[in-house]
Design a protein around this motif. Structure first.
Motif, PDB file in Angstrom:
ATOM      1  N   ARG A  86       0.838  -1.203   0.000  1.00 51.96           N
ATOM      2  CA  ARG A  86       0.000   0.000   0.000  1.00 51.96           C
ATOM      3  C   ARG A  86       0.874   1.255   0.000  1.00 51.96           C
ATOM      4  N   ILE A  87       1.829   1.288   0.909  1.00 50.37           N
ATOM      5  CA  ILE A  87       2.684   2.479   0.982  1.00 50.37           C
ATOM      6  C   ILE A  87       3.513   2.607  -0.294  1.00 50.37           C
ATOM      7  N   ALA A  88       3.995   1.469  -0.785  1.00 50.99           N
ATOM      8  CA  ALA A  88       4.795   1.531  -2.012  1.00 50.99           C
ATOM      9  C   ALA A  88       3.973   2.116  -3.153  1.00 50.99           C
ATOM     10  N   ALA A  89       2.698   1.751  -3.232  1.00 49.22           N
ATOM     11  CA  ALA A  89       1.845   2.271  -4.308  1.00 49.22           C
ATOM     12  C   ALA A  89       1.649   3.782  -4.167  1.00 49.22           C
ATOM     13  N   ARG A  90       1.470   4.240  -2.924  1.00 52.77           N
ATOM     14  CA  ARG A  90       1.314   5.681  -2.693  1.00 52.77           C
ATOM     15  C   ARG A  90       2.602   6.435  -3.046  1.00 52.77           C
ATOM     16  N   VAL A  91       3.719   5.895  -2.609  1.00 48.61           N
ATOM     17  CA  VAL A  91       5.000   6.552  -2.878  1.00 48.61           C
ATOM     18  C   VAL A  91       5.242   6.632  -4.387  1.00 48.61           C
ATOM     19  N   LYS A  92       4.934   5.545  -5.070  1.00 49.29           N
ATOM     20  CA  LYS A  92       5.150   5.497  -6.511  1.00 49.29           C
ATOM     21  C   LYS A  92       4.320   6.582  -7.207  1.00 49.29           C
ATOM     22  N   ALA A  93       3.033   6.652  -6.855  1.00 46.71           N
ATOM     23  CA  ALA A  93       2.178   7.660  -7.484  1.00 46.71           C
ATOM     24  C   ALA A  93       2.711   9.067  -7.206  1.00 46.71           C
ATOM     25  N   HIS A  94       3.151   9.279  -5.974  1.00 41.70           N
ATOM     26  CA  HIS A  94       3.638  10.597  -5.589  1.00 41.70           C
ATOM     27  C   HIS A  94       4.921  10.947  -6.337  1.00 41.70           C
ATOM     28  N   GLU A  95       5.825   9.999  -6.394  1.00 43.74           N
ATOM     29  CA  GLU A  95       7.112  10.274  -7.056  1.00 43.74           C
ATOM     30  C   GLU A  95       6.936  10.437  -8.557  1.00 43.74           C
ATOM     31  N   GLU A  96       6.107   9.579  -9.142  1.00 44.92           N
ATOM     32  CA  GLU A  96       5.896   9.686 -10.590  1.00 44.92           C
ATOM     33  C   GLU A  96       5.099  10.941 -10.946  1.00 44.92           C
ATOM     34  N   GLY A  97       4.407  11.498  -9.959  1.00 49.54           N
ATOM     35  CA  GLY A  97       3.655  12.729 -10.215  1.00 49.54           C
ATOM     36  C   GLY A  97       4.480  13.978 -10.001  1.00 49.54           C
ATOM     37  N   ALA A  98       5.683  13.829  -9.460  1.00 49.36           N
ATOM     38  CA  ALA A  98       6.475  15.013  -9.088  1.00 49.36           C
ATOM     39  C   ALA A  98       6.739  15.908 -10.295  1.00 49.36           C
ATOM     40  N   TRP A  99       7.133  15.310 -11.421  1.00 50.09           N
ATOM     41  CA  TRP A  99       7.452  16.146 -12.586  1.00 50.09           C
ATOM     42  C   TRP A  99       6.207  16.876 -13.087  1.00 50.09           C
ATOM     43  N   VAL A 100       5.040  16.246 -12.907  1.00 48.82           N
ATOM     44  CA  VAL A 100       3.791  16.892 -13.335  1.00 48.82           C
ATOM     45  C   VAL A 100       3.523  18.123 -12.469  1.00 48.82           C
ATOM     46  N   ARG A 101       3.658  17.940 -11.168  1.00 51.76           N
ATOM     47  CA  ARG A 101       3.384  19.050 -10.256  1.00 51.76           C
ATOM     48  C   ARG A 101       4.400  20.175 -10.446  1.00 51.76           C
ATOM     49  N   GLU A 102       5.645  19.783 -10.670  1.00 52.69           N
ATOM     50  CA  GLU A 102       6.681  20.798 -10.901  1.00 52.69           C
ATOM     51  C   GLU A 102       6.410  21.575 -12.180  1.00 52.69           C
ATOM     52  N   ALA A 103       6.000  20.852 -13.223  1.00 51.76           N
ATOM     53  CA  ALA A 103       5.734  21.520 -14.497  1.00 51.76           C
ATOM     54  C   ALA A 103       4.604  22.538 -14.341  1.00 51.76           C
ATOM     55  N   ALA A 104       3.574  22.162 -13.595  1.00 56.17           N
ATOM     56  CA  ALA A 104       2.435  23.075 -13.413  1.00 56.17           C
ATOM     57  C   ALA A 104       2.866  24.319 -12.642  1.00 56.17           C
ATOM     58  N   THR A 105       3.712  24.138 -11.644  1.00 59.86           N
ATOM     59  CA  THR A 105       4.211  25.289 -10.893  1.00 59.86           C
ATOM     60  C   THR A 105       5.045  26.198 -11.794  1.00 59.86           C
ATOM     61  N   ALA A 106       5.927  25.579 -12.568  1.00 60.22           N
ATOM     62  CA  ALA A 106       6.790  26.362 -13.453  1.00 60.22           C
ATOM     63  C   ALA A 106       5.953  27.139 -14.456  1.00 60.22           C
ATOM     64  N   PHE A 107       4.941  26.486 -14.990  1.00 60.95           N
ATOM     65  CA  PHE A 107       4.088  27.154 -15.969  1.00 60.95           C
ATOM     66  C   PHE A 107       3.320  28.314 -15.331  1.00 60.95           C
ATOM     67  N   ALA A 108       2.816  28.087 -14.123  1.00 56.27           N
ATOM     68  CA  ALA A 108       2.062  29.141 -13.428  1.00 56.27           C
ATOM     69  C   ALA A 108       2.953  30.355 -13.184  1.00 56.27           C
ATOM     70  N   THR A 109       4.193  30.097 -12.815  1.00 51.18           N
ATOM     71  CA  THR A 109       5.129  31.197 -12.592  1.00 51.18           C
ATOM     72  C   THR A 109       5.360  31.979 -13.878  1.00 51.18           C
ATOM     73  N   LYS A 110       5.587  31.247 -14.968  1.00 50.05           N
ATOM     74  CA  LYS A 110       5.806  31.916 -16.257  1.00 50.05           C
ATOM     75  C   LYS A 110       4.597  32.741 -16.650  1.00 50.05           C
ATOM     76  N   ARG A 111       3.430  32.170 -16.476  1.00 53.99           N
ATOM     77  CA  ARG A 111       2.209  32.867 -16.872  1.00 53.99           C
ATOM     78  C   ARG A 111       2.038  34.153 -16.055  1.00 53.99           C
ATOM     79  N   ALA A 112       2.299  34.034 -14.753  1.00 55.80           N
ATOM     80  CA  ALA A 112       2.165  35.215 -13.891  1.00 55.80           C
ATOM     81  C   ALA A 112       3.149  36.294 -14.331  1.00 55.80           C
ATOM     82  N   GLN A 113       4.359  35.883 -14.670  1.00 55.29           N
ATOM     83  CA  GLN A 113       5.363  36.862 -15.111  1.00 55.29           C
ATOM     84  C   GLN A 113       4.932  37.544 -16.406  1.00 55.29           C
ATOM     85  N   LYS A 114       4.401  36.746 -17.338  1.00 45.94           N
ATOM     86  CA  LYS A 114       3.933  37.309 -18.604  1.00 45.94           C
ATOM     87  C   LYS A 114       2.830  38.320 -18.366  1.00 45.94           C
TER      88      LYS A 114
END
Lengths: 120, 265, 318
Positions: free
Chosen positions: C284-312
């Motif tokens: 169970r924990i391994a499945a949660r960790v996996k989802a979280h880790e594999e989602g990290a790049w997605v969450r980072e990308a959304a943050t980066a995009f939001a920052t760029k958009r705000a700057q624009k």
């Protein structure tokens, strides 16, 4: 476990810098918190329903749609990033709210009028 | 008409099934809920189409016996229903596009595929609303509202990932390269689509190619992504010649129905 | 702060609780109260999130389109409930990221029930009936818990939960009226889930370290044993509708007490599962960790995009 009170939250603000909770991993992967307000039926006010995380306002609205209107709860959504909400201080509750207690003349029932008077 | 309805149902079910594989495993809670909502919309659409297909089948069984011949399906006594169509047909009797059956991949693949399919469904359902067949028109009208949201949601994610970080941009490029060979099939008419076009039910899908490309190009431009050069396209899904992935998907999805023939659930 | 002042604050706090006035995020509260709440709310949230896994396990194998749709909707609701609860805990000064980190590193606990495997379709029905049933019994009193954000989250959760138990019971009812194989599947699932379900109410009152203080603060409003008894009484009657049996030879109506007597709970198993030795803890924990880790790049990308958009946007304004 040591708990440090973080003052960065809805209902919990001040002008100070937010205190970092211990071990907090605020990084690029953590989206900020938003408060969600939903208007349920035509004519009623928007009501605070809860909060969620989102990277930007557009996403916050969509997330609110998916999280808080799954059961036809709303027809209009407002979101505001939690850090922009300023709240009254409960320590000042007495000076804020008690003075209204004796202003009963603000309520319609204060006025004594004859029953014959209709449509008022 | 039966074929066409089944095809529309299969597309919705298989894509909904793939998206539901994310439930419990999304990149965060909010997006887990979002992708599950889309899966639910699609399964709801599939059910509407299957229910109609089952009615068509029951009304004129003799005409369709050669279309579905899987032993499990033929054992159904009396009228068939939506579940018989979803759970008892063999892979070669599914009429979905290859694009929807591919594995869910990472979030970039899921998003890109969703965007491609939702754009296509948006164009398709917009026309289908005015179809000569009132039932299909009604299902399309209801589904279109959902699909419009899917286009918006997936389109924003395409832009967000394309213009996000270096890694997300790279993953989007990889996803597009992987999926592009399966896009062409959307616009290559199968026999049942030509028949449908001839009888005024729905336009020939070739008609949607240009508007689809135009919208994709617009989103990709904002995302800083390139549309790949025209390529050799994979096809066959609409004729029942699928990828290896569909067999596994169905083996999993159908196993209970098949191991307990005739049971109610 | 001076000692006397603290005592006064504590007295005022307890007075408010005694008068059933909700405590709100900005109000003064004893540190222990805050800690207890963070622990309880985050454990509750973790339970919802981990609880998605055993049921999600059957989404791709649900035996009809209707069952598939309802199961997705139910598991999705659990994500929503986890989200509401994490939000409530965040009002106490802990971030969701921290809580998730505590879950993933094994520092935080969650309901031990979700460490049991879902082996057949009947398990999905049984989880709805017994596990959600036990959860509802625990949760309804929490709608009146003393901490405002927690109580409000629970009101929303309880409203949404009501379909969960019904869908579970309906699955079992269908099985119980089906083929011999389906009936056997149904009884087998009840056999495996019954004891873990009644363990969900937590240790017996005389062995429950947190109950007394939590009752005084009105975080909890009934004791573990009170709720457990109520649950047993209800289930002992409901199981008759299914024509099935609860796997407890000592289960018997006690007219004098007005309750069902039931057998001894294997607390050794409970503590083992809680402390990581259940059949599925690691998965169970391994499945949660996996989802979280594999989602990290997605969450980072959304943050980066939001920052760029705000700057624009701010550049466009300037």
């Amino acid at each position: 476990m040591k708990i440090v009170i973080q003052i960065q939250r809805y209902g919990d603000y001040g002008d100070r810098e937010p205190v970092k909770a211990e071990g907090a991993t605020q990084n690029q992967a953590d989206w900020p918190l938003w408060e969600v307000f939903i208007r349920s039926k035509m004519g009623l006010d928007h009501k605070h329903v809860g909060s969620l995380h989102a990277a930007d306002a557009q996403m916050a609205i969509e997330n609110a749609r998916d999280v808080y209107t799954r059961r036809q709860e709303g027809i209009s959504i407002w979101v505001v990033e939690s850090k922009y909400i300023h709240a009254s201080n409960p320590d000042e509750a007495a000076s804020f709210y008690d003075p209204a207690n004796d202003k009963v003349y603000r309520h319609p029932t204060f006025y004594d009028l004859p029953d014959e008077l209709k449509a008022m | 008409m039966f074929h066409l309805t089944l095809h529309l149902a299969d597309d919705a079910l298989i894509l909904g099934h793939r998206n539901s594989e994310w439930t419990g495993h999304g990149p965060n809670l909010e997006q887990d809920i979002a992708i599950s909502n889309i899966a639910l919309d699609q399964i709801g659409q599939a059910r509407n189409f299957y229910q109609y297909a089952a009615e068509l089948y029951n009304a004129n069984k003799d005409a369709y016996t050669n279309i579905i011949s899987s032993p499990a399906f033929l054992q159904v006594i009396g009228s068939i229903d939506e579940d018989d169509l979803a759970y008892l047909r063999d892979a070669m009797e599914f009429r979905n596009h290859l694009l929807v059956e591919l594995n869910k991949g990472d979030w970039a693949v899921t998003i890109t595929r969703q965007f491609f399919m939702s754009l296509y469904q948006q164009l398709l359902y917009t026309d289908l609303q005015y179809s000569a067949d009132k039932r299909l028109a009604a299902i399309a009208e209801k589904s279109l509202k959902e699909v419009n949201y899917h286009v918006r949601w997936s389109g924003e994610w395409v832009i967000r990932l394309g213009d996000g970080t270096e890694e997300s941009h790279h993953r989007m490029e990889t996803a597009i390269d992987q999926l592009w060979p399966y896009v062409g099939e959307l616009f290559i008419p199968a026999d049942f689509q030509l028949e449908a076009a001839a009888s005024g039910l729905l336009k020939n899908p070739e008609y949607y190619r240009e508007p689809w490309l135009e919208k994709t190009r617009a989103a990709f431009e904002q995302a800083g992504l390139m549309i790949p050069a025209p390529n050799w396209y994979q096809k066959g899904g609409k004729q029942g010649i699928h990828t290896e992935h569909l067999g596994y998907l169905l083996a999993e999805m159908q196993y209970l129905q098949r191991s307990h023939p005739g049971a109610q659930w | 702060m001076e000692k006397q002042a603290t005592i006064n604050l504590e007295q005022q706090f307890q007075d408010r609780v005694d008068q059933d006035i909700r405590i709100e995020p900005k109000d003064w509260m004893p540190d222990k109260y805050r800690q207890t709440l963070i622990r309880q709310i985050s454990q509750h949230a973790h339970s919802e999130i981990v609880g998605m896994l055993p049921e999600g396990n059957w989404i791709t194998r649900a035996p009809s389109l209707r069952r598939k749709a309802t199961l997705i909707a139910k598991v999705q609701d659990e994500a929503g409930h986890g989200l509401y609860l994490y939000s409530a805990a965040e009002t106490l000064g802990i971030s969701r990221a921290e809580m998730i980190d505590q879950l993933h590193t094994g520092k935080a606990k969650y309901s031990s029930i979700f460490n049991y495997p879902t082996l057949t379709w009947a398990d999905i029905g049984t989880i709805g009936w017994l596990v959600d049933g036990a959860a509802i019994m625990n949760q309804v009193p929490l709608c009146r818990t003393s901490y405002g954000p927690y109580a409000r989250a629970m009101v929303r959760i309880c409203k949404e939960e009501s379909f969960h138990q019904r869908q579970g019971f309906e699955i079992l009812l269908t099985l119980s009226r089906g083929s011999e194989a389906q009936k056997a599947m149904c009884q087998d699932a009840i056999n495996r889930w019954w004891w873990p379900s009644i363990m969900m109410f937590g240790p017996a009152d005389d062995a429950s370290p947190h109950t007394a203080q939590s009752m005084k603060w009105k975080i909890k409003r009934f004791t573990n044993d009170e709720l457990r008894q109520k649950f047993v009484d209800i289930c002992a009657d409901q199981v008759k509708i299914l024509g099935m049996e609860l796997p407890d030879p000592e289960l018997k109506w006690n007219a004098e007490r007005g309750h069902y007597d039931f057998g001894k709970i294997n607390w050794e198993e409970f503590w083992q599962v809680i402390s990581g030795n259940g059949p599925c803890n690691k998965e169970r924990i391994a499945a949660r960790v996996k989802a979280h880790e594999e989602g990290a790049w997605v969450r980072e990308a959304a943050t980066a995009f939001a920052t760029k958009r705000a700057q624009k946007q701010s550049a466009a304004v300037a």
